[in-house]
Write a protein that holds these residues in place. Structure first.
Motif, mmCIF file in Angstrom:
data_model
loop_
_atom_site.group_PDB
_atom_site.id
_atom_site.type_symbol
_atom_site.label_atom_id
_atom_site.label_comp_id
_atom_site.label_asym_id
_atom_site.label_seq_id
_atom_site.Cartn_x
_atom_site.Cartn_y
_atom_site.Cartn_z
ATOM 1 N N GLY A 97 0.809 -1.148 -0.004
ATOM 2 C CA GLY A 97 -0.009 0.041 -0.011
ATOM 3 C C GLY A 97 0.821 1.241 0.099
ATOM 4 O O GLY A 97 0.318 2.303 -0.045
ATOM 5 N N LEU A 98 2.292 1.013 0.095
ATOM 6 C CA LEU A 98 3.127 2.036 0.150
ATOM 7 C C LEU A 98 4.102 2.178 -0.669
ATOM 8 O O LEU A 98 4.988 3.183 -0.563
ATOM 9 C CB LEU A 98 3.522 2.113 1.691
ATOM 10 N N GLU A 128 12.519 4.693 2.799
ATOM 11 C CA GLU A 128 13.602 5.011 1.977
ATOM 12 C C GLU A 128 13.159 5.013 0.591
ATOM 13 O O GLU A 128 13.612 5.944 -0.428
ATOM 14 C CB GLU A 128 14.732 3.952 2.290
ATOM 15 N N ASN A 129 12.460 4.132 0.380
ATOM 16 C CA ASN A 129 11.616 4.315 -0.897
ATOM 17 C C ASN A 129 10.884 5.206 -1.442
ATOM 18 O O ASN A 129 11.049 5.879 -2.579
ATOM 19 C CB ASN A 129 10.796 2.603 -1.255
ATOM 20 N N GLN A 130 10.196 5.685 -0.367
ATOM 21 C CA GLN A 130 9.512 7.002 -0.535
ATOM 22 C C GLN A 130 10.174 8.011 -0.507
ATOM 23 O O GLN A 130 9.843 9.084 -1.609
ATOM 24 C CB GLN A 130 8.282 7.196 0.552
ATOM 25 N N LYS A 131 11.369 8.265 0.334
ATOM 26 C CA LYS A 131 12.177 9.412 -0.032
ATOM 27 C C LYS A 131 12.652 9.352 -1.179
ATOM 28 O O LYS A 131 12.785 10.380 -2.040
ATOM 29 C CB LYS A 131 13.302 9.238 1.081
ATOM 30 N N ALA A 153 13.223 10.317 -8.402
ATOM 31 C CA ALA A 153 13.138 9.512 -9.753
ATOM 32 C C ALA A 153 13.054 10.175 -10.914
ATOM 33 O O ALA A 153 12.412 11.255 -10.813
ATOM 34 C CB ALA A 153 11.951 8.482 -9.294
ATOM 35 N N THR A 154 13.550 9.591 -11.936
ATOM 36 C CA THR A 154 13.498 10.035 -13.332
ATOM 37 C C THR A 154 13.005 9.096 -14.212
ATOM 38 O O THR A 154 12.878 7.977 -14.009
ATOM 39 C CB THR A 154 14.981 10.520 -13.621
#
Length: 270
Positions: free
Chosen positions: A140-141, A260-263, A268-269
């Motif tokens: 969900g995240l 960390e993934n959300q940060k 992201a490109t």
């Protein structure tokens, strides 16, 4: 709410739902274990008797997509709704049949919202400080390729729960999510098999062998096969509690990974 509560659990016929139902009953809570299909009723009732839990663990058929099952469930006086039932469809988002997408959203989003709305209304009318807990997911995240449809339903559930938390707090009603990591209940493994019933190497761009290799790499390692008892123990503590965090990701290592993934998503490109 008192320390001992009446708790309705959907999707209690297996996995987390069954484990939490048994665990909460052992603690003295009155548990109504809702199972999807009739053949799941008797085995869980017999298990309750074998464990000496028949006075605390009631088993009922509750298919959250069945309007008659839902109407019957609404006659039960509960303190907590643990909305745990769900299904998962995997496969490439750009090729998955839309009928499967709709069904996944019906089961994981619309039906849980319908049940939550109805019980919340009963809590408000009865001036009861009730609680709704949704089983979301680590998915969900964040969104791993190959699981986009399933996790999109959990993203939707996260938004619904977050809005509900703000909207019903004025009535003394609590909302929480639990977000399991990759625990070995069989759920993820079964979901990973779903695209192979419709993928066709002669038609689809995504080839079966390539997708299977991706899933095996994710689910075939120890990090993707965690002991589900850790999550069950956490749920048993979270579901009846009157205090705690809104979002509950388990284990901590997965929570750290998601943060960390959300940060990183901000950088992201394309």
């Amino acid at each position: 709410m008192s320390n001992t509560k009446t708790i309705l659990i959907t999707g209690a016929g297996s996995g987390f739902g069954e484990g939490v139902a048994i665990g909460l009953a052992k603690l003295g809570h009155k548990v109504i274990a809702g199972v999807q299909i009739s053949p799941q009723v008797t085995p869980l009732r017999e298990k309750a008797i074998d464990l000496g839990l028949q006075d605390n663990l009631r088993v009922e058929k509750l298919d959250i997509l069945d309007e008659y099952d839902v109407a019957y469930a609404l006659t039960w006086d509960i303190d907590v709704l643990f909305s745990n039932a769900g299904i998962g469809e995997a496969g490439p988002v750009f090729e998955i049949p839309l009928g499967l997408v709709r069904r996944n959203f019906e089961t994981n989003v619309f039906a849980p919202l319908n049940l939550a709305q109805k019980f919340i209304n009963q809590f408000i009318v009865g001036k009861k400080k009730g609680k709704v807990v949704f089983t979301s997911s680590m998915g969900g995240l964040f969104t791993p390729a190959g699981f986009g449809i399933y996790v999109s339903t959990k993203h939707a559930l996260e938004s619904i729960a977050e809005a509900l938390q703000q909207e019903v707090k004025q009535f003394g009603i609590q909302i929480q999510t639990v977000n399991p990591g990759p625990y070995l209940t069989g759920y993820n493994e079964t979901m990973a098999e779903t695209p192979f019933r419709w993928l066709n190497d002669e038609v689809n761009y995504t080839k079966k062998a390539e997708l299977k290799a991706v899933f095996d790499a994710m689910l075939g390692v120890p990090e993707g096969r965690l002991d589900p008892n850790e999550m069950i123990d956490a749920m048993i503590e979270i579901v009846p509690s009157e205090t705690g965090k809104f979002r509950n990701v388990v284990p901590k290592a997965i929570e750290d990974m998601l943060k960390e993934n959300q940060k990183n998503a901000w950088e992201a490109t394309i």
